[in-house]
Design an enzyme around this catalytic site. Sequence first.
Site, PDB file in Angstrom:
ATOM      1  N   ASP A 114       0.793  -1.127   0.022  1.00 19.07           N
ATOM      2  CA  ASP A 114       0.188  -0.024   0.221  1.00 19.07           C
ATOM      3  C   ASP A 114       1.041   1.090   0.074  1.00 19.07           C
ATOM      4  O   ASP A 114       1.901   1.126   0.817  1.00 19.07           O
ATOM      5  CB  ASP A 114      -1.007   0.085   1.143  1.00 19.07           C
ATOM      6  CG  ASP A 114      -1.806   0.967   1.154  1.00 19.07           C
ATOM      7  OD1 ASP A 114      -2.337   1.288   0.134  1.00 19.07           O
ATOM      8  OD2 ASP A 114      -2.499   1.438   2.329  1.00 19.07           O
ATOM      9  N   HIS A 121      -3.597  13.986   1.640  1.00 23.20           N
ATOM     10  CA  HIS A 121      -3.631  12.996   2.548  1.00 23.20           C
ATOM     11  C   HIS A 121      -2.367  13.003   3.748  1.00 23.20           C
ATOM     12  O   HIS A 121      -2.355  13.090   4.989  1.00 23.20           O
ATOM     13  CB  HIS A 121      -4.044  11.380   2.162  1.00 23.20           C
ATOM     14  CG  HIS A 121      -3.766  10.385   3.139  1.00 23.20           C
ATOM     15  ND1 HIS A 121      -4.587  10.290   4.302  1.00 23.20           N
ATOM     16  CD2 HIS A 121      -2.971   9.634   3.490  1.00 23.20           C
ATOM     17  CE1 HIS A 121      -4.666   9.383   4.988  1.00 23.20           C
ATOM     18  NE2 HIS A 121      -3.519   8.878   4.460  1.00 23.20           N
ATOM     19  N   GLU A 187      -9.995   3.971   4.790  1.00 29.72           N
ATOM     20  CA  GLU A 187      -9.283   4.622   4.031  1.00 29.72           C
ATOM     21  C   GLU A 187      -9.668   4.241   2.450  1.00 29.72           C
ATOM     22  O   GLU A 187      -9.712   3.027   2.123  1.00 29.72           O
ATOM     23  CB  GLU A 187      -7.757   4.435   3.922  1.00 29.72           C
ATOM     24  CG  GLU A 187      -6.969   4.838   5.181  1.00 29.72           C
ATOM     25  CD  GLU A 187      -5.555   4.713   5.486  1.00 29.72           C
ATOM     26  OE1 GLU A 187      -5.121   5.577   6.118  1.00 29.72           O
ATOM     27  OE2 GLU A 187      -4.923   3.652   4.807  1.00 29.72           O
ATOM     28  N   GLU A 189      -9.193   4.120  -1.381  1.00 27.54           N
ATOM     29  CA  GLU A 189      -8.262   3.902  -2.030  1.00 27.54           C
ATOM     30  C   GLU A 189      -8.526   3.128  -3.502  1.00 27.54           C
ATOM     31  O   GLU A 189      -9.739   2.609  -3.548  1.00 27.54           O
ATOM     32  CB  GLU A 189      -7.109   3.149  -1.555  1.00 27.54           C
ATOM     33  CG  GLU A 189      -6.662   3.500  -0.216  1.00 27.54           C
ATOM     34  CD  GLU A 189      -5.136   3.035   0.182  1.00 27.54           C
ATOM     35  OE1 GLU A 189      -4.413   2.372  -0.614  1.00 27.54           O
ATOM     36  OE2 GLU A 189      -5.090   2.906   1.496  1.00 27.54           O
ATOM     37  N   ASP A 221      -8.735   0.358   2.965  1.00 28.71           N
ATOM     38  CA  ASP A 221      -7.716   0.016   3.809  1.00 28.71           C
ATOM     39  C   ASP A 221      -8.163   0.378   5.196  1.00 28.71           C
ATOM     40  O   ASP A 221      -7.773   1.229   5.761  1.00 28.71           O
ATOM     41  CB  ASP A 221      -6.560   0.690   3.537  1.00 28.71           C
ATOM     42  CG  ASP A 221      -5.429   0.493   4.134  1.00 28.71           C
ATOM     43  OD1 ASP A 221      -5.359  -0.706   5.054  1.00 28.71           O
ATOM     44  OD2 ASP A 221      -4.205   1.153   4.275  1.00 28.71           O
ATOM     45  N   ARG A 225      -6.698   3.454  14.083  1.00 29.94           N
ATOM     46  CA  ARG A 225      -5.603   4.612  14.331  1.00 29.94           C
ATOM     47  C   ARG A 225      -5.022   4.591  15.587  1.00 29.94           C
ATOM     48  O   ARG A 225      -3.731   5.115  15.913  1.00 29.94           O
ATOM     49  CB  ARG A 225      -6.452   5.835  13.930  1.00 29.94           C
ATOM     50  CG  ARG A 225      -7.067   6.018  12.837  1.00 29.94           C
ATOM     51  CD  ARG A 225      -6.084   6.113  11.686  1.00 29.94           C
ATOM     52  NE  ARG A 225      -6.730   6.158  10.367  1.00 29.94           N
ATOM     53  CZ  ARG A 225      -6.105   6.249   9.322  1.00 29.94           C
ATOM     54  NH1 ARG A 225      -4.918   5.762   9.253  1.00 29.94           N
ATOM     55  NH2 ARG A 225      -6.776   6.252   8.038  1.00 29.94           N
ATOM     56  N   GLN A 228      -2.447   1.876  15.192  1.00 31.97           N
ATOM     57  CA  GLN A 228      -1.243   2.257  14.367  1.00 31.97           C
ATOM     58  C   GLN A 228      -0.239   3.430  15.107  1.00 31.97           C
ATOM     59  O   GLN A 228       0.730   3.489  14.799  1.00 31.97           O
ATOM     60  CB  GLN A 228      -1.985   3.070  13.232  1.00 31.97           C
ATOM     61  CG  GLN A 228      -1.130   3.395  12.075  1.00 31.97           C
ATOM     62  CD  GLN A 228      -1.937   4.135  11.021  1.00 31.97           C
ATOM     63  OE1 GLN A 228      -2.999   4.346  10.950  1.00 31.97           O
ATOM     64  NE2 GLN A 228      -1.079   4.877  10.148  1.00 31.97           N
ATOM     65  N   LYS A 241      -3.459  -2.298  10.550  1.00 33.64           N
ATOM     66  CA  LYS A 241      -3.827  -2.327   9.084  1.00 33.64           C
ATOM     67  C   LYS A 241      -3.956  -3.769   8.420  1.00 33.64           C
ATOM     68  O   LYS A 241      -4.745  -3.819   7.648  1.00 33.64           O
ATOM     69  CB  LYS A 241      -3.125  -1.460   8.097  1.00 33.64           C
ATOM     70  CG  LYS A 241      -3.192  -0.048   8.464  1.00 33.64           C
ATOM     71  CD  LYS A 241      -2.243   0.714   7.523  1.00 33.64           C
ATOM     72  CE  LYS A 241      -2.639   2.232   7.707  1.00 33.64           C
ATOM     73  NZ  LYS A 241      -3.480   2.830   7.037  1.00 33.64           N
ATOM     74  N   THR A 245      -8.395  -5.807   4.802  1.00 31.94           N
ATOM     75  CA  THR A 245      -8.515  -4.937   3.433  1.00 31.94           C
ATOM     76  C   THR A 245      -9.511  -5.397   2.545  1.00 31.94           C
ATOM     77  O   THR A 245      -9.823  -6.548   2.325  1.00 31.94           O
ATOM     78  CB  THR A 245      -7.217  -4.859   2.955  1.00 31.94           C
ATOM     79  OG1 THR A 245      -6.234  -4.601   3.854  1.00 31.94           O
ATOM     80  CG2 THR A 245      -7.136  -3.631   1.779  1.00 31.94           C
ATOM     81  N   GLU A 350      -8.951  12.081   9.034  1.00 32.80           N
ATOM     82  CA  GLU A 350      -8.819  13.506   8.421  1.00 32.80           C
ATOM     83  C   GLU A 350      -9.934  14.357   8.469  1.00 32.80           C
ATOM     84  O   GLU A 350     -10.111  15.460   8.845  1.00 32.80           O
ATOM     85  CB  GLU A 350      -8.305  13.448   7.049  1.00 32.80           C
ATOM     86  CG  GLU A 350      -6.868  13.000   6.706  1.00 32.80           C
ATOM     87  CD  GLU A 350      -6.843  12.950   5.090  1.00 32.80           C
ATOM     88  OE1 GLU A 350      -6.453  13.984   4.264  1.00 32.80           O
ATOM     89  OE2 GLU A 350      -7.100  11.787   4.518  1.00 32.80           O
TER      90      GLU A 350
HETATM   91  O1  LIG Z   1       1.816   8.865   8.225  1.00 30.99           O
HETATM   92  C1  LIG Z   1       1.609   7.898   8.816  1.00 30.99           C
HETATM   93  O2  LIG Z   1       2.201   7.824   9.869  1.00 30.99           O
HETATM   94  C2  LIG Z   1       0.596   6.948   8.425  1.00 30.99           C
HETATM   95  C3  LIG Z   1       0.152   6.669   7.322  1.00 30.99           C
HETATM   96  C4  LIG Z   1      -0.773   5.684   6.963  1.00 30.99           C
HETATM   97  O3  LIG Z   1      -1.644   5.766   7.305  1.00 30.99           O
HETATM   98  C5  LIG Z   1      -0.224   4.609   6.036  1.00 30.99           C
HETATM   99  C6  LIG Z   1      -1.262   4.385   4.608  1.00 30.99           C
HETATM  100  O4  LIG Z   1      -2.076   3.412   4.722  1.00 30.99           O
HETATM  101  C7  LIG Z   1      -1.325   5.217   3.905  1.00 30.99           C
HETATM  102  C8  LIG Z   1      -2.231   5.740   2.840  1.00 30.99           C
HETATM  103  O5  LIG Z   1      -3.289   5.121   2.480  1.00 30.99           O
HETATM  104  O6  LIG Z   1      -2.139   6.920   2.095  1.00 30.99           O
HETATM  105 CA   LIG Z   2      -3.640   3.008   3.264  1.00 33.46          CA
HETATM  106 MG   LIG Z   3      -5.638  -2.746   5.502  1.00 31.66          MG
END
Ligand SMILES: O=C(O)/C=C/C(=O)CC(=O)CC(=O)O
Ligand SMILES: [Ca+2]
Ligand SMILES: [Mg+2]
Length: 402
Positions: A114, A121, A187, A189, A221, A225, A228, A241, A245, A350
Amino acid sequence: MSTPDDLFGPDNLPYGLFTTADDPGHRRVGVRYGARVLDAGAAAAAHGSPHAELLRQPSLNPLMAAGRHVWQAVRGALRSWLTDEAHREATERHLIPLDEVTLHLPFEVADYVDFYASEHHATNVGRIFRPDGDALTPNWKHLPIGYHGRAGTVVVSGTPVVRPQGQRKPPSEPLPLFGPSQRLDIEAEVGFVVGTPSAQGTAVGLPDFRDHVFGVTLLNDWSARDLQAWEYVPLGPFLGKSFATSVSPWITPLEALDAARVAPPSRDFPLLPYLDDSADGIAPGGLDLRITVRLNGHTIAEPPFSAMYWTAAQQLAHMTVNGASLRTGDLYGSGTVSGPEHSQRGCLLELTWGGREPLVLPDGKRAFLEDGDEVSLSAWAPGPGDTRIGLGDVTGRVAPPR
Ligand SMILES: O=C(O)/C=C/C(=O)CC(=O)CC(=O)O
Ligand SMILES: [Ca+2]
Ligand SMILES: [Mg+2]
């Protein structure tokens, strides 16, 4: 048959894999046409096609592996079976109403990676996660950043997504806590599906993108959070993550998106030659795909794919430039699609600015997802003339932790 303004008309013809109630063990390649599915293998046999065997497999992988010349021949034949007066009658009996089929994950996912290709973003997430640092890291405009995901947990649209459990460490706590994620997110995508493999030790350059990428699918995705934010330093996303998916059951052939090709945003730095798509003879790598994100049926965002800084061709070139090989079934996500406007942000992180500004929906406020919430992504792109090309929806409902 379907009308030209249908999102799934003769210029689209996405591939999927289906079963019917009277033959539930028999997975078949299907092609969506309007509100019906063509049993592609049966139609090919009825028309005496040399590709009938390829289309009678219980997966899209053999067709994907057959290469671009075969993809073009099969697509041309399908179009003629569906639209030529001479063929329509023989084709008609192999069209099944969509509501009479069950759709499955259409290909075996090999590797899943990914990317992180939307400047909007990445800037927003950088501000939220790292308020004291620069929003974009120094490498961001020089290479498409990505991470490896978990291929085995890619699921087809409609599969429930069980709320993940794990470690999180709220700033107020001295030690990490364990339990269900409190900050479950989506997410929006676009996924790219590799057909033709490449040899280890070789790189796939920008001009070879179309020889390797079979098609495009919508991808969600799912992201926890809180898991993460605690785990990602220094190696990147992992359990936050990898639990699920979701992808659409329909893979739209790349060729169906030819009329949607647009130039990507102008680049702020000159790119190294293997990523430089301003060179003569390289087709525009952006795609004018318009995505809608719905939460429990309410539109919460409309992210524009045309705003993505890095293109899918650049991502493919980057992920093979070190000699890493491609396998049939490799799937790569574009990265969250966000545009410059608030209403164009492709994730709740966001949209709610880290949960601080909840969305107000007719059925209540939402910072992050609650059990029972259903998220659906849909998208369309301009097709030839006045037509539109739809991508198949990807939907998932949050199930409580087990
Ligand atoms: O900047 C970060 O620490 C986190 C980024 C993400 O969430 C990763 C991701 O899946 C990127 C995306 O989908 O654009
Ligand atoms: Ca992503
Ligand atoms: Mg995922």
